[in-house]
Write an enzyme that holds these catalytic residues in place. Structure first.
Site, PDB file in Angstrom:
ATOM      1  N   PRO A  93       3.866  18.151   4.040  1.00 59.96           N
ATOM      2  CA  PRO A  93       2.583  17.902   4.707  1.00 59.96           C
ATOM      3  C   PRO A  93       1.394  17.850   3.764  1.00 59.96           C
ATOM      4  O   PRO A  93       0.369  17.243   4.095  1.00 59.96           O
ATOM      5  CB  PRO A  93       2.457  19.073   5.690  1.00 59.96           C
ATOM      6  CG  PRO A  93       3.847  19.534   5.926  1.00 59.96           C
ATOM      7  CD  PRO A  93       4.562  19.318   4.618  1.00 59.96           C
ATOM      8  N   GLU A 120      11.286  26.622   6.803  1.00 55.67           N
ATOM      9  CA  GLU A 120       9.846  26.798   6.616  1.00 55.67           C
ATOM     10  C   GLU A 120       9.342  26.141   5.341  1.00 55.67           C
ATOM     11  O   GLU A 120       8.139  26.086   5.100  1.00 55.67           O
ATOM     12  CB  GLU A 120       9.494  28.295   6.594  1.00 55.67           C
ATOM     13  CG  GLU A 120       9.594  28.975   7.946  1.00 55.67           C
ATOM     14  CD  GLU A 120       8.623  28.387   8.958  1.00 55.67           C
ATOM     15  OE1 GLU A 120       7.434  28.237   8.640  1.00 55.67           O
ATOM     16  OE2 GLU A 120       9.075  28.058  10.074  1.00 55.67           O
ATOM     17  N   ARG A 158      13.448  -3.393   1.926  1.00 53.17           N
ATOM     18  CA  ARG A 158      13.092  -4.690   2.512  1.00 53.17           C
ATOM     19  C   ARG A 158      12.237  -5.542   1.580  1.00 53.17           C
ATOM     20  O   ARG A 158      12.069  -6.739   1.811  1.00 53.17           O
ATOM     21  CB  ARG A 158      12.393  -4.501   3.857  1.00 53.17           C
ATOM     22  CG  ARG A 158      11.008  -3.914   3.800  1.00 53.17           C
ATOM     23  CD  ARG A 158      10.479  -3.591   5.183  1.00 53.17           C
ATOM     24  NE  ARG A 158      10.530  -4.724   6.085  1.00 53.17           N
ATOM     25  CZ  ARG A 158       9.606  -5.671   6.156  1.00 53.17           C
ATOM     26  NH1 ARG A 158       8.555  -5.617   5.349  1.00 53.17           N
ATOM     27  NH2 ARG A 158       9.704  -6.674   7.020  1.00 53.17           N
ATOM     28  N   ASP A 173       3.352  -9.094   6.372  1.00 49.23           N
ATOM     29  CA  ASP A 173       3.306  -7.748   6.942  1.00 49.23           C
ATOM     30  C   ASP A 173       1.876  -7.222   6.967  1.00 49.23           C
ATOM     31  O   ASP A 173       1.059  -7.556   6.109  1.00 49.23           O
ATOM     32  CB  ASP A 173       4.141  -6.777   6.096  1.00 49.23           C
ATOM     33  CG  ASP A 173       5.630  -7.006   6.245  1.00 49.23           C
ATOM     34  OD1 ASP A 173       6.029  -7.661   7.222  1.00 49.23           O
ATOM     35  OD2 ASP A 173       6.393  -6.517   5.392  1.00 49.23           O
TER      36      ASP A 173
END
Length: 258
Positions: A93, A120, A158, A173
């Site tokens: 995060p 955790e 890709r 894209d």
């Protein structure tokens, strides 16, 4: 390029690597993926890879030693000289958000060692001594790093030559420099009139006329309008970079978007 993935759940990757159009990149070895389970490098009968956190608190923490031993085995398998070691990437995060520019950079590189945390988190000592970069998919928390790792592998695969049926597909894209970093325009296909829940819904007439310049202009304007509505930050960035021409700006002004 080669990616080594450290994960407690290598079986999650098996269907991902075998299915979909991107499997071409994995099967051909353009993007080689090697899966490593740190439990194979843990000690004791139970092959323990986690323990309670010092200082108390909920959950369990992945131990540094099995991860370190796993990383050592990866380094040996990659046969890397000290000056050309692939970076170690942790999905976390606190990491920098993964974006199109980052994916393009990864798609041209040597690969990496991808560390998928669980529980955790990971003992900070391993992070401090072994991790070169941390990446995040966004401001939310997942159960582990496997989904972000797959997202990175998918996005990189890709972009490899020959993977997509149409070589120019990814050029249109969203976020691509070919679109000046804007969002892609809407797409339509058969039937020409769809009998939807709100009644007949025809394809925009301009797309049926075969006039390539008008179609290109329509799609550009749709891209501008959608970006202004959904991601005004991207539109502002394109404007600051001088990527909006006079026609673009005239269209945006006519719609009250500039």
């Amino acid at each position: 390029m080669r990616f080594d993935v450290i994960t407690l759940f290598p079986e999650l990757f098996e269907p991902f690597l075998r299915h979909g159009i991107n499997r071409r990149a994995f099967e051909s070895g353009q993007v080689a993926v090697h899966l490593w389970n740190p439990r194979d490098f843990a000690e004791g009968n139970y092959r323990r890879v986690d323990d309670r956190p010092f200082g108390g608190g909920p959950g369990m923490v992945m131990m540094a030693e099995p991860l370190w031993q796993c990383l050592q085995a990866i380094r040996a398998a990659r046969a890397e000289p000290d000056g050309a070691r692939a970076p170690v990437v942790l999905f976390s995060p606190i990491g920098a958000p993964l974006n199109h520019k980052g994916v393009e950079d990864w798609s041209r590189g040597q690969g990496a060692v991808l560390v998928c945390g669980r529980y955790e988190g990971i003992d900070q000592r391993f992070i401090d001594s072994c991790v070169d970069q941390q990446l995040s998919l966004g401001d939310f928390v997942l159960s582990g790093g496997e989904i972000p790792a797959m997202a990175l592998l998918d996005a990189v695969a890709r972009l490899q030559p020959g993977v997509l049926t149409d070589e120019g597909s990814h050029q249109q894209d969203s976020f691509n420099p070919a679109l000046d970093g804007l969002l892609d325009s809407p797409h339509h296909t058969r039937p020409e009139v769809w009998q939807g829940p709100e009644g007949p819904m025809p394809v925009p007439e301009v797309l049926l006329g075969g006039h390539h310049e008008r179609i290109a202009r329509y799609r550009r304007e749709q891209s501008l309008a959608i970006t202004a509505s959904r991601r005004p930050d991207l539109l502002a960035l394109a404007k600051d970079r001088g990527l909006l021409d006079a026609a673009d700006q005239a269209f945006l002004r006519s719609k009250g978007l500039l």
